[in-house]
Structure formats: C-alpha cells, structure tokens
Design a protein around this motif. Structure first.
Motif, short mmCIF file in Angstrom:
data_model
loop_
_atom_site.label_atom_id
_atom_site.label_comp_id
_atom_site.label_asym_id
_atom_site.label_seq_id
_atom_site.Cartn_x
_atom_site.Cartn_y
_atom_site.Cartn_z
N PHE A 198 -17.33 24.48 -2.23
CA PHE A 198 -17.76 25.15 -3.45
C PHE A 198 -18.77 26.27 -3.20
O PHE A 198 -19.01 27.09 -4.08
N LYS A 199 -19.38 26.29 -2.03
CA LYS A 199 -20.44 27.27 -1.76
C LYS A 199 -19.98 28.72 -1.96
O LYS A 199 -20.75 29.56 -2.41
N ASN A 200 -18.72 29.00 -1.65
CA ASN A 200 -18.20 30.36 -1.78
C ASN A 200 -17.14 30.48 -2.88
O ASN A 200 -16.38 31.44 -2.89
N ALA A 201 -17.10 29.52 -3.78
CA ALA A 201 -16.04 29.48 -4.79
C ALA A 201 -16.31 30.44 -5.95
O ALA A 201 -17.44 30.60 -6.40
N ARG A 202 -15.24 31.07 -6.42
CA ARG A 202 -15.27 31.77 -7.70
C ARG A 202 -14.99 30.73 -8.76
O ARG A 202 -14.26 29.78 -8.52
N CYS A 203 -15.55 30.94 -9.94
CA CYS A 203 -15.34 29.94 -10.98
C CYS A 203 -15.35 30.54 -12.37
O CYS A 203 -15.80 31.67 -12.58
N ALA A 204 -14.82 29.76 -13.28
CA ALA A 204 -14.96 30.01 -14.71
C ALA A 204 -15.42 28.68 -15.31
O ALA A 204 -14.88 27.63 -14.98
N ILE A 205 -16.44 28.76 -16.14
CA ILE A 205 -16.98 27.56 -16.78
C ILE A 205 -16.82 27.72 -18.28
O ILE A 205 -17.26 28.72 -18.87
N TYR A 206 -16.17 26.74 -18.86
CA TYR A 206 -15.96 26.71 -20.31
C TYR A 206 -16.67 25.49 -20.87
O TYR A 206 -16.79 24.47 -20.19
N SER A 207 -17.12 25.59 -22.10
CA SER A 207 -17.73 24.44 -22.76
C SER A 207 -16.96 24.13 -24.03
O SER A 207 -16.27 24.97 -24.59
N PHE A 208 -17.12 22.89 -24.46
CA PHE A 208 -16.62 22.47 -25.76
C PHE A 208 -17.59 21.41 -26.28
O PHE A 208 -18.32 20.78 -25.51
N ASP A 209 -17.61 21.25 -27.58
CA ASP A 209 -18.49 20.26 -28.20
C ASP A 209 -17.74 18.95 -28.37
O ASP A 209 -16.56 18.93 -28.73
N ALA A 210 -18.45 17.85 -28.09
CA ALA A 210 -17.87 16.51 -28.24
C ALA A 210 -18.91 15.59 -28.87
O ALA A 210 -20.11 15.79 -28.69
#
Length: 186
Positions: A69-81
C-alpha cells in the motif's frame, strides 16, 4: 437515528498480479477494502497474506501504512450507516476473523467472474466480493448483480457514495498529522 461514516477504499498497488487484473478490467482500481474508522486502522478485505505471494491469500486486516500500500493510488468513498447496520457488518467480519483459518482467497471465483458466471464458493472470497457481502449483511448494498460478479468498479458506482479522496494513499496518511485528514484531490 444517528449515522456514522463508513469508507470504501479502492486501490491500485501496481503489482504484477494487479496489472494482469487491470488488463482485463481496464479500470483504475482493482482492489477493494472496507474501512470503519477515519484513521484507517480497521481496514478489512480478502487479499494477500504474504505481500510477495499473490497466491497465498484470505481474510486480512490490512495495514495500509506499509507493504504494497505504500505506493498505491487510491480512491476513498464514504457512505453513512446506522449503528445497527455497522454492528451487522462488523459481526459478519468478526465471524470470519474468528474462523479465518477456514477461509481462502477465491481464485476460482476470479475465473468465473471473467466468464461472467456467478459462482459462490463457501469460505472463499475475492476482495470486491467480500466487500459486497459485508455491505449486503449490513443492509447497505443496492447492487443489481450477484455478489460473486461484483467488481471494485461496481462498488465505486454505488449510489449515495461521497468521494473523500483520490490520489496516493501515502499522501492521505501523511496528512493525518496536519488534521487535514481527507483532502479531495481530483
């Protein structure tokens, strides 16, 4: 009813295994995890148990601060629960965690995914299949396909998701110390 944020973490670690998956999917992210805290300590998925070997996999509580994960590209999404939904999702994960010796990474499921044939194996998941099942157990999922055919891209396209961050995962984690936890980067 009080609601809390839960996060979907989609990553591209750039390994040979993920590059092969990306050749097929032609999508930017090929790994999915579910996260229950804003500091990314409760990160769950099905993936590599040993970073150098993609064929030894299963249930993992991922440490996104090291390894692949140190060099990972990412997208973070949230949702309410709701608290009840979160409790149901965590109970399902806890059950798997207590029996993780029974669970395997679903390589066969990746093959049936490629040929678009639903095939649910007992005690086996690939990453997005696991996340979809967790969401289903919590009553969150509104996916219109069998769980064994859910891709990270399908998760990304769910309704009611809010993009929180897109970029290098290390950049996000570095920003934790500046109280700017989720800068949205396009």
């Amino acid at each position: 009813m009080e609601r809390e944020k839960v996060y979907l973490l989609l990553t591209d670690t750039g390994t040979m295994f993920t590059r092969m998956i990306k050749l097929y999917t032609r999508k930017p992210y090929n790994h999915a995890s579910i996260v229950f805290d804003q500091h990314f300590n409760e990160v769950y998925s099905f993936g590599r148990k040993r970073p150098r070997n993609p064929f030894i996999g299963g249930f993992v509580n991922e440490d996104v601060r090291q390894g692949l994960f140190k060099n990972a590209r990412c997208a973070i999404y949230s949702f309410d629960a709701t608290e009840q939904q979160i409790d149901k999702m965590k109970a399902f994960i806890h059950k798997i965690e207590m029996e993780k010796h029974l669970y395997r990474y679903n390589l066969l499921g990746l093959i049936t995914f490629i040929i678009n044939k639903p095939y649910q194996r007992e005690h086996a998941f690939f990453c997005s299949e696991f996340v979809a099942q967790v969401l289903n157990k919590g009553g969150i999922s509104q996916l219109q396909k069998p769980i064994s055919l859910v891709s990270p891209n399908d998760l990304q396209n769910m309704k009611n998701l809010q993009l929180e961050f897109e970029g290098q995962l290390a950049d996000l984690l570095d920003n934790e110390t500046t109280n700017q936890v989720y800068p949205i980067i396009y």
